[in-house]
Design a protein around this motif. Structure first.
Motif, PDB file in Angstrom:
ATOM      1  N   ASP A  49      30.829  30.217  42.675  1.00  0.00           N
ATOM      2  CA  ASP A  49      31.660  29.805  41.530  1.00  0.00           C
ATOM      3  C   ASP A  49      31.848  30.978  40.578  1.00  0.00           C
ATOM      4  OD1 ASP A  49      31.847  27.137  42.387  1.00  0.00           O
ATOM      5  OD2 ASP A  49      30.085  26.527  41.228  1.00  0.00           O
ATOM      6  N   LEU A  50      30.771  31.706  40.309  1.00  0.00           N
ATOM      7  CA  LEU A  50      30.832  32.840  39.394  1.00  0.00           C
ATOM      8  C   LEU A  50      31.714  33.950  39.948  1.00  0.00           C
ATOM      9  CD1 LEU A  50      29.884  34.127  36.758  1.00  0.00           C
ATOM     10  CD2 LEU A  50      27.892  35.006  37.982  1.00  0.00           C
ATOM     11  N   MET A  51      31.577  34.229  41.247  1.00  0.00           N
ATOM     12  CA  MET A  51      32.404  35.270  41.861  1.00  0.00           C
ATOM     13  C   MET A  51      33.882  34.885  41.806  1.00  0.00           C
ATOM     14  SD  MET A  51      29.952  36.313  45.070  1.00  0.00           S
ATOM     15  CE  MET A  51      31.274  37.108  45.917  1.00  0.00           C
ATOM     16  N   MET A  52      34.174  33.619  42.045  1.00  0.00           N
ATOM     17  CA  MET A  52      35.560  33.163  41.993  1.00  0.00           C
ATOM     18  C   MET A  52      36.105  33.273  40.572  1.00  0.00           C
ATOM     19  SD  MET A  52      37.807  32.265  44.011  1.00  0.00           S
ATOM     20  CE  MET A  52      39.435  31.595  43.991  1.00  0.00           C
ATOM     21  N   LEU A  53      35.304  32.869  39.592  1.00  0.00           N
ATOM     22  CA  LEU A  53      35.742  32.957  38.201  1.00  0.00           C
ATOM     23  C   LEU A  53      36.001  34.409  37.804  1.00  0.00           C
ATOM     24  CD1 LEU A  53      36.397  31.611  35.510  1.00  0.00           C
ATOM     25  CD2 LEU A  53      33.959  31.764  34.929  1.00  0.00           C
ATOM     26  N   GLN A  54      35.150  35.318  38.235  1.00  0.00           N
ATOM     27  CA  GLN A  54      35.341  36.735  37.923  1.00  0.00           C
ATOM     28  C   GLN A  54      36.669  37.244  38.490  1.00  0.00           C
ATOM     29  OE1 GLN A  54      31.659  38.080  39.682  1.00  0.00           O
ATOM     30  NE2 GLN A  54      30.738  38.447  37.679  1.00  0.00           N
ATOM     31  N   THR A  55      36.967  36.869  39.723  1.00  0.00           N
ATOM     32  CA  THR A  55      38.214  37.295  40.352  1.00  0.00           C
ATOM     33  C   THR A  55      39.420  36.747  39.595  1.00  0.00           C
ATOM     34  OG1 THR A  55      37.106  37.338  42.492  1.00  0.00           O
ATOM     35  CG2 THR A  55      39.506  37.292  42.525  1.00  0.00           C
ATOM     36  N   LEU A  56      39.362  35.460  39.276  1.00  0.00           N
ATOM     37  CA  LEU A  56      40.476  34.829  38.579  1.00  0.00           C
ATOM     38  C   LEU A  56      40.607  35.344  37.150  1.00  0.00           C
ATOM     39  CD1 LEU A  56      39.937  31.222  39.928  1.00  0.00           C
ATOM     40  CD2 LEU A  56      41.687  32.849  40.638  1.00  0.00           C
ATOM     41  N   ALA A  57      39.488  35.631  36.497  1.00  0.00           N
ATOM     42  CA  ALA A  57      39.527  36.161  35.131  1.00  0.00           C
ATOM     43  C   ALA A  57      40.170  37.549  35.114  1.00  0.00           C
ATOM     44  CB  ALA A  57      38.117  36.215  34.537  1.00  0.00           C
ATOM     45  N   SER A  58      39.925  38.344  36.139  1.00  0.00           N
ATOM     46  CA  SER A  58      40.562  39.660  36.221  1.00  0.00           C
ATOM     47  C   SER A  58      42.073  39.520  36.309  1.00  0.00           C
ATOM     48  CB  SER A  58      40.048  40.434  37.439  1.00  0.00           C
ATOM     49  OG  SER A  58      38.690  40.731  37.284  1.00  0.00           O
ATOM     50  N   ALA A  59      42.535  38.599  37.158  1.00  0.00           N
ATOM     51  CA  ALA A  59      43.982  38.378  37.302  1.00  0.00           C
ATOM     52  C   ALA A  59      44.577  37.848  36.003  1.00  0.00           C
ATOM     53  CB  ALA A  59      44.244  37.399  38.446  1.00  0.00           C
ATOM     54  N   ALA A  60      43.885  36.935  35.348  1.00  0.00           N
ATOM     55  CA  ALA A  60      44.381  36.361  34.092  1.00  0.00           C
ATOM     56  C   ALA A  60      44.416  37.422  32.998  1.00  0.00           C
ATOM     57  CB  ALA A  60      43.514  35.185  33.662  1.00  0.00           C
ATOM     58  N   GLY A  61      43.393  38.269  32.925  1.00  0.00           N
ATOM     59  CA  GLY A  61      43.355  39.329  31.921  1.00  0.00           C
ATOM     60  C   GLY A  61      44.524  40.289  32.076  1.00  0.00           C
ATOM     61  N   LEU A  62      44.832  40.655  33.311  1.00  0.00           N
ATOM     62  CA  LEU A  62      45.952  41.549  33.566  1.00  0.00           C
ATOM     63  C   LEU A  62      47.273  40.889  33.180  1.00  0.00           C
ATOM     64  CD1 LEU A  62      46.875  44.268  34.669  1.00  0.00           C
ATOM     65  CD2 LEU A  62      46.929  43.234  36.948  1.00  0.00           C
ATOM     66  N   ALA A  63      47.427  39.614  33.512  1.00  0.00           N
ATOM     67  CA  ALA A  63      48.661  38.897  33.170  1.00  0.00           C
ATOM     68  C   ALA A  63      48.836  38.780  31.656  1.00  0.00           C
ATOM     69  CB  ALA A  63      48.649  37.513  33.806  1.00  0.00           C
TER      70      ALA A  63
END
Length: 195
Positions: A149-163
């Protein structure tokens, strides 16, 4: 090799979220959609997205998903688990907030929501943290977030931060273009008034 159902689900979510984030330049829409997708996928009871404001002095909740809407709530920049994640630019998984000294009880006291566990990841672009996504209370039978769950959140947070950064840059460019046009128009008017 055959893909596992979990991997297929991760890839589908990343594709869906990346597709949405790539086409929108509206920050509010970007944040809201990203948070909804992430919270649903990780199977959390609630989620919030905090952004740094006031030159990094305050954290303000800009999106909220779940039974209680906390949009607009502000914390000091280093306050709570979310503040700690942003200050240290690292992710956190807290399985029991009652044993966590950095947990900010003020939000639960204000809203009546009962936080049991937290998963939090910073929104970072080129090592600059602009905010964080915080998920609360895993809904499955264990009631505990996991490392995947944490790894998935980190990946998605990176994409959201860039957007979010891209949407902010687009807004700044539009504003600069508007100011430039207004200055040009004023200059033309001034020239037309001169003999």
């Amino acid at each position: 090799r055959r893909k596992t159902p979990a991997l297929t689900g991760h890839l589908e979510l990343l594709a869906k979220m990346s597709g949405h984030l790539a086409v929108t330049l509206n920050i509010e829409d970007t944040i809201e959609k990203a948070l909804e997708l992430i919270t649903k996928y990780v199977d959390a009871e609630a989620g919030s997205l905090f952004l740094l404001e006031d030159d990094g002095l305050r954290l303000t909740c800009r999106a909220s998903v779940g039974p209680v809407n906390i949009r607009g709530i502000s914390l000091k920049s280093g306050e709570g688990i979310v503040g700690q994640c942003i200050t240290e630019n690292t992710s956190r998984m807290v399985r029991d907030v009652s044993t966590e000294p950095n947990f900010a009880h003020c939000v639960d006291e204000t809203t009546g929501f009962h936080t049991r566990s937290i998963l939090c990841a910073p929104l970072s672009v080129q090592r600059v943290c602009i905010g964080a996504i915080e998920l609360l209370n895993k809904k499955d039978h264990t009631l505990l977030f996991s490392e995947p769950d944490l790894m998935m959140l980190q990946t998605l947070a990176s994409a959201a931060g860039l957007a979010i950064r891209n949407a902010r840059m687009a807004e700044e460019l539009v504003e600069q273009e508007r100011v430039s046009r207004e200055l040009e128009l004023a200059s033309e008017m001034q020239r037309s008034l001169l003999p």
